[in-house]
Write a protein that holds these residues in place. Sequence first.
Motif, PDB file in Angstrom:
ATOM      1  N   ARG A   1       0.408  -1.574  -0.051  1.00  0.00           N
ATOM      2  CA  ARG A   1       0.286  -0.178   0.047  1.00  0.00           C
ATOM      3  C   ARG A   1       0.851   0.984   0.365  1.00  0.00           C
ATOM      4  N   LYS A   2       1.853   1.270   0.806  1.00  0.00           N
ATOM      5  CA  LYS A   2       2.943   2.261   0.433  1.00  0.00           C
ATOM      6  C   LYS A   2       3.732   2.652  -0.093  1.00  0.00           C
TER       7      LYS A   2
ATOM      8  N   VAL B   1       0.854   4.349  -3.127  1.00  0.00           N
ATOM      9  CA  VAL B   1       1.105   6.182  -2.548  1.00  0.00           C
ATOM     10  C   VAL B   1       2.095   6.304  -3.127  1.00  0.00           C
TER      11      VAL B   1
ATOM     12  N   ASN C   1      -4.599   7.442  -0.685  1.00  0.00           N
ATOM     13  CA  ASN C   1      -4.323   6.474   0.318  1.00  0.00           C
ATOM     14  C   ASN C   1      -6.194   5.000   0.287  1.00  0.00           C
TER      15      ASN C   1
ATOM     16  N   SER D   1      -5.155   3.050  -3.207  1.00  0.00           N
ATOM     17  CA  SER D   1      -4.399   2.320  -2.334  1.00  0.00           C
ATOM     18  C   SER D   1      -4.661   0.880  -1.737  1.00  0.00           C
ATOM     19  N   GLN D   2      -5.747   0.904  -0.489  1.00  0.00           N
ATOM     20  CA  GLN D   2      -6.585   0.332  -0.815  1.00  0.00           C
ATOM     21  C   GLN D   2      -7.178  -0.941  -1.063  1.00  0.00           C
TER      22      GLN D   2
END
Length: 149
Positions: free
Chosen positions: A13-14, A17, A122, A125-126
Motif C-alpha cells: 500500500r505504501k 501511494v 491512500n 491504494s486500499q
Amino acid sequence: MTRFDAAEPAERRKLYVDAITAHRERGSGFLTLEADEGTLETNGETATERESDSESDDGSTEPSVPWVQFGDGTINLDCTDDELDELKAVLEEFPAFKIDDLIRPEDAEGVNVRISAKADQNRISQFVDDMFLEVYDLPAAFRVWIVDI
C-alpha cells in the motif's frame, strides 16, 4: 522513487501511494502495477496456466499476469467474467469507485474494465490491494511490481 516492488500488505500500500505520487508529479499518462509471476506459482497455479487473452506469433498462449493501470483518476484492468463478479463485490466496499466502461473485445476472452477512482492515493491504494487479493485471488503476501510510471 527508489523501490519498485513490495510483498507485505502495508509495504504494498505504501508502494502504491508512492507510485501514484510519482505518477502525478511526473505528469505521466498512466502507471502500471503487475503481480509477480512467481506469486502465481505459489498460489497453486503458474502464470502459463492462467488463460491469456492473446497468443504469441507461434499460436501458443502467453502467460497472463494480473495487472492494473492508473491514470487521470481511472483504474484500468482486464479480467474474466468470474473475476468481474468479484470486482463488483469489492466495489461495494468502495462506494466512491464506479465502473465507467466495460469493453469486451471480439478477438479476446474476458473484459477490460475502467473504473473512476476520484479519491486520494491512500484510498486508491486500499482499493488496488483489495482488488489484487479478491479479484485475482492472490495470497496475502503476493509481490507487486511497478512496471511503468
